[in-house]
Scaffold this motif. Structure first.
Motif, PDB file in Angstrom:
ATOM      1  N   MET A  72       0.726  -1.041  -0.185  1.00  0.00           N
ATOM      2  CA  MET A  72      -0.132  -0.108   0.219  1.00  0.00           C
ATOM      3  C   MET A  72       0.773   1.092  -0.030  1.00  0.00           C
ATOM      4  SD  MET A  72      -3.155  -0.636  -0.252  1.00  0.00           S
ATOM      5  CE  MET A  72      -3.009  -2.338  -0.790  1.00  0.00           C
ATOM      6  N   LEU A  73       2.021   1.198   0.623  1.00  0.00           N
ATOM      7  CA  LEU A  73       2.550   2.187   0.886  1.00  0.00           C
ATOM      8  C   LEU A  73       3.667   2.779  -0.567  1.00  0.00           C
ATOM      9  CD1 LEU A  73       3.962   3.861   3.511  1.00  0.00           C
ATOM     10  CD2 LEU A  73       5.903   2.788   3.256  1.00  0.00           C
ATOM     11  N   SER A  74       3.915   1.819  -1.071  1.00  0.00           N
ATOM     12  CA  SER A  74       4.759   1.774  -2.358  1.00  0.00           C
ATOM     13  C   SER A  74       3.673   2.171  -3.534  1.00  0.00           C
ATOM     14  CB  SER A  74       5.476   0.565  -2.947  1.00  0.00           C
ATOM     15  OG  SER A  74       4.453  -0.384  -3.308  1.00  0.00           O
ATOM     16  N   LEU A  75       2.644   1.876  -3.302  1.00  0.00           N
ATOM     17  CA  LEU A  75       1.699   2.103  -4.390  1.00  0.00           C
ATOM     18  C   LEU A  75       1.257   3.723  -4.852  1.00  0.00           C
ATOM     19  CD1 LEU A  75      -1.144  -0.592  -4.024  1.00  0.00           C
ATOM     20  CD2 LEU A  75      -0.005   0.174  -6.144  1.00  0.00           C
ATOM     21  N   ILE A 152      -5.209  -4.338  -7.300  1.00  0.00           N
ATOM     22  CA  ILE A 152      -6.246  -3.970  -6.632  1.00  0.00           C
ATOM     23  C   ILE A 152      -5.861  -2.535  -6.020  1.00  0.00           C
ATOM     24  CG2 ILE A 152      -7.832  -4.016  -4.579  1.00  0.00           C
ATOM     25  CD1 ILE A 152      -7.448  -7.107  -4.516  1.00  0.00           C
ATOM     26  N   GLY A 153      -4.596  -2.358  -5.588  1.00  0.00           N
ATOM     27  CA  GLY A 153      -4.159  -1.025  -4.912  1.00  0.00           C
ATOM     28  C   GLY A 153      -4.095   0.004  -6.053  1.00  0.00           C
ATOM     29  N   GLY A 154      -3.703  -0.428  -7.332  1.00  0.00           N
ATOM     30  CA  GLY A 154      -3.554   0.273  -8.402  1.00  0.00           C
ATOM     31  C   GLY A 154      -4.826   1.118  -8.610  1.00  0.00           C
ATOM     32  N   ILE A 155      -6.002   0.510  -8.324  1.00  0.00           N
ATOM     33  CA  ILE A 155      -7.310   1.262  -8.507  1.00  0.00           C
ATOM     34  C   ILE A 155      -7.474   2.628  -7.564  1.00  0.00           C
ATOM     35  CG2 ILE A 155      -9.680   1.249  -8.503  1.00  0.00           C
ATOM     36  CD1 ILE A 155      -9.415  -1.943  -8.825  1.00  0.00           C
ATOM     37  N   GLY A 156      -6.881   2.065  -6.347  1.00  0.00           N
ATOM     38  CA  GLY A 156      -7.062   3.322  -5.397  1.00  0.00           C
ATOM     39  C   GLY A 156      -5.974   4.229  -5.790  1.00  0.00           C
ATOM     40  N   ALA A 157      -4.816   4.195  -6.055  1.00  0.00           N
ATOM     41  CA  ALA A 157      -3.926   4.930  -6.640  1.00  0.00           C
ATOM     42  C   ALA A 157      -4.349   5.985  -7.700  1.00  0.00           C
ATOM     43  CB  ALA A 157      -2.558   4.211  -7.021  1.00  0.00           C
ATOM     44  N   ALA A 158      -4.938   5.153  -8.755  1.00  0.00           N
ATOM     45  CA  ALA A 158      -5.459   5.883  -9.776  1.00  0.00           C
ATOM     46  C   ALA A 158      -6.516   6.889  -9.486  1.00  0.00           C
ATOM     47  CB  ALA A 158      -5.823   5.123 -10.732  1.00  0.00           C
ATOM     48  N   SER A 171      -4.926   3.834   1.516  1.00  0.00           N
ATOM     49  CA  SER A 171      -5.228   2.671   2.363  1.00  0.00           C
ATOM     50  C   SER A 171      -6.626   2.265   2.819  1.00  0.00           C
ATOM     51  CB  SER A 171      -4.241   2.714   3.636  1.00  0.00           C
ATOM     52  OG  SER A 171      -2.940   3.147   3.031  1.00  0.00           O
ATOM     53  N   LEU A 172      -7.117   3.628   3.056  1.00  0.00           N
ATOM     54  CA  LEU A 172      -8.641   3.449   3.764  1.00  0.00           C
ATOM     55  C   LEU A 172      -9.805   2.923   2.635  1.00  0.00           C
ATOM     56  CD1 LEU A 172      -9.817   4.480   6.258  1.00  0.00           C
ATOM     57  CD2 LEU A 172     -10.529   6.564   4.790  1.00  0.00           C
ATOM     58  N   ILE A 174      -8.741   1.099   0.002  1.00  0.00           N
ATOM     59  CA  ILE A 174      -8.197  -0.332  -0.882  1.00  0.00           C
ATOM     60  C   ILE A 174      -8.139  -1.474   0.344  1.00  0.00           C
ATOM     61  CG2 ILE A 174      -6.273  -1.283  -1.820  1.00  0.00           C
ATOM     62  CD1 ILE A 174      -8.187   0.485  -3.663  1.00  0.00           C
ATOM     63  N   LEU A 175      -7.748  -1.055   1.448  1.00  0.00           N
ATOM     64  CA  LEU A 175      -7.625  -1.964   2.483  1.00  0.00           C
ATOM     65  C   LEU A 175      -8.556  -3.092   2.914  1.00  0.00           C
ATOM     66  CD1 LEU A 175      -5.299  -0.824   5.322  1.00  0.00           C
ATOM     67  CD2 LEU A 175      -4.548  -2.430   3.710  1.00  0.00           C
ATOM     68  N   PRO A 176      -9.766  -2.594   2.849  1.00  0.00           N
ATOM     69  CA  PRO A 176     -11.065  -3.661   3.016  1.00  0.00           C
ATOM     70  C   PRO A 176     -11.422  -4.367   1.968  1.00  0.00           C
ATOM     71  CG  PRO A 176     -11.882  -1.252   3.337  1.00  0.00           C
ATOM     72  CD  PRO A 176     -10.306  -1.173   3.055  1.00  0.00           C
ATOM     73  N   LEU A 177     -10.950  -3.838   0.495  1.00  0.00           N
ATOM     74  CA  LEU A 177     -10.867  -4.557  -0.708  1.00  0.00           C
ATOM     75  C   LEU A 177     -10.021  -5.738  -0.517  1.00  0.00           C
ATOM     76  CD1 LEU A 177     -11.431  -1.841  -3.291  1.00  0.00           C
ATOM     77  CD2 LEU A 177     -13.209  -3.231  -1.958  1.00  0.00           C
ATOM     78  N   THR A 178      -8.724  -5.756   0.258  1.00  0.00           N
ATOM     79  CA  THR A 178      -7.679  -6.714  -0.265  1.00  0.00           C
ATOM     80  C   THR A 178      -8.082  -7.928   0.909  1.00  0.00           C
ATOM     81  OG1 THR A 178      -6.286  -5.398   1.742  1.00  0.00           O
ATOM     82  CG2 THR A 178      -5.943  -4.939  -0.889  1.00  0.00           C
ATOM     83  N   ILE A 179      -9.161  -7.858   1.760  1.00  0.00           N
ATOM     84  CA  ILE A 179      -9.320  -8.912   2.948  1.00  0.00           C
ATOM     85  C   ILE A 179      -9.305 -10.398   2.356  1.00  0.00           C
ATOM     86  CG2 ILE A 179     -10.982  -9.431   4.546  1.00  0.00           C
ATOM     87  CD1 ILE A 179     -11.370  -6.784   5.232  1.00  0.00           C
TER      88      ILE A 179
END
Lengths: 230, 249
Positions: A72-75, A152-158, A171-172, A174-179
């Motif tokens: 998440m941090l690197s994204l 998945i995180g790419g969506i949040g970054a975009a 993080s807020l 995307i994290l629920p979606l990575t569960i």
């Protein structure tokens, strides 16, 4: 109209070499998520308990949560630099499909952040007293899981690339979606420790990865178009 | 089929007028039905043979949980409409519904915890259902946080719609994974006592409560949407007319 169209191969070759050059010139950005990954893992024995019996059961979860947070941090940097100097707009208006561009960018990002993390994980697994025979399973789950996380995180970054306060927001949302990835990642290792065959679990993780590869670039592309629209 | 009705829904002014007429009816019906169901469920419905009186919280818990889940589905349908047809009202629905959905999810979790204490002996269990409701709460929070982060209206509505759709694709996967995880890690530490087939005296108040809560949800939603319409259309002539009429009263 007479200008010769650039072939898909040429343009993607250029994209790949450019991405690699940009990434390799910022070595510190490549190292930071890895250091963060190690640090988070180190916090657990210090904060909870250094007992080998506890660490053995907790190891898979700790390594996985650390990998998740470090991804998440690197994204945050995935699209941000490109957005700031305008390369992103050029990519969006280029004749090549944005779907593929996004996929290439995320794949390269994974090679530069996810892969080193994967290669580092055995060291941490040994420090966390994970029995040696389960380390290949841990690496396999990370091999299938971290690209899914990047996609998945790419969506949040975009979605958040045009915002100044990107980091926490990614993080807020995307994290629920990575569960699901986390559940199956640690579940596979626990199953392996219990002596249950893990092929089925790994297949499920592979299915997640395929689903993410096919669907996530669509959402990323739509989000990027939205982000450069202002 | 005549689609004029559907297209009219896309007009903020028309929607405002319609909702202003309907909203009081929904509110009155909702409050009335909820009051009836509360008295009926709490005072007159028979006791559960195993759980005694503590089961009565289902008259609040089940309707809020149903609404919490269906609210996200409604938002997802709206998000699709908002992305494909760029209808302003669909986006306003998402803005108006997300905090209500989050509130109902919280209520469902809270009433679940209150019920869990006497029944399971603990406020919180990492049960599959509880966990997936908790994740749903975070999905609502995510939508609200993303929404608040944008200044530009067009960008924020597109971003929210994309996130809501990504979320709804994920919900079944999350639900299935959490179910699977729960059976893996906790083989029946706490068993939910098998629900007995409810007699009508018990489920009728529940049904009334569900309908009442939906009416109440619609009433609150319409108020929030009206506010949103007034805020966004504040430069139009008809909104100024309303404001001037209010001011001259």
């Amino acid at each position: 109209m007479s200008s010769p169209a650039v072939s898909l191969r040429t343009s993607f070759g250029a994209l790949i070499s450019r991405e690699l050059q940009c990434a390799l010139r910022k070595r510190q950005d490549l190292a930071n998520p890895l250091v963060f990954f190690v640090l988070v893992v180190v916090l657990f024995p210090l904060g909870v308990s250094p007992e080998p019996s506890f660490l053995e059961t907790a190891s898979s979860g700790v390594v996985w949560v650390a990998a998740l947070l470090s991804t998440m941090l690197s994204l945050d940097r995935l699209f941000r630099d490109d957005y700031e100097h305008g390369t992103l707009e050029q990519l969006v208006i280029s004749p090549q499909p944005l779907y593929l561009i996004v996929l290439v960018k995320i794949a390269l990002h994974w090679c530069l952040t996810g892969l080193p993390l994967l290669l580092l994980s055995p060291v941490l697994a040994v420090m966390m007293h994970l029995p040696a025979e389960h380390i290949p399973v841990l690496m396999l789950t990370l091999l299938l899981g971290t690209p899914t996380l990047s996609l998945i995180g790419g969506i949040g970054a975009a979605l958040t690339v045009s915002l100044r306060s990107g980091g926490v927001l990614v993080s807020l949302i995307i994290l629920p979606l990575t569960i699901p990835v986390l559940i199956f990642g640690t579940g596979t290792i626990l199953a392996s420790i219990d002596g249950i065959p893990v092929a089925g679990y790994l297949a499920t993780m592979g299915a997640f990865l395929m689903l993410a590869i096919t669907l996530s670039p669509f959402a990323c592309a739509a989000a990027l178009k939205m982000s450069v629209s202002s | 089929m005549n689609w004029t009705f559907f297209h009219k829904l896309g007009s903020p002014k028309w929607f405002y007028d319609l909702s202003a007429r309907l909203q009081p009816w929904f509110l009155v019906t909702g409050v009335l039905l909820m009051a009836i169901a509360t008295v009926w469920g709490l005072a007159f419905a028979p006791q559960d043979y195993q759980q005694g009186n503590s089961f009565r919280i289902i008259y609040l818990h089940v309707p809020t949980a149903i609404l919490a889940q269906s609210c996200y589905m409604m938002m997802a349908a709206s998000a699709l409409v908002s992305l494909v047809w760029k209808m302003k009202m669909a986006d306003m629905f998402i803005v108006a519904a997300a905090p209500i959905g989050a509130a109902f999810t919280f209520l469902a979790l809270f009433t679940g915890a209150v019920w869990g204490k006497p029944t399971w002996g603990t406020w919180w269990v990492w049960d599959a259902r509880l966990t997936s409701m908790l994740v749903l709460l975070f999905l609502y929070f995510g939508v609200m946080a993303l929404r608040a982060a944008f200044d530009d209206l067009d960008m924020s509505s597109r971003a929210t719609a994309i996130l809501v759709i990504v979320g709804v694709v994920n919900i079944p996967i999350i639900k299935y994974s959490v179910d699977w995880w729960n059976t893996l890690h906790q083989p029946a530490t706490f068993t939910l006592t098998e629900k007995p087939a409810m007699p009508p005296e018990m489920w009728l108040p529940l049904l009334v409560m569900v309908i009442g809560i939906y009416c109440f949800f619609t009433a609150v939603l319409l108020v929030r949407m009206q506010t949103e319409i007034l805020r966004r259309e504040r430069r139009t002539k008809w909104v100024r007319g309303i404001v001037e009429a209010e001011a001259s009263k």
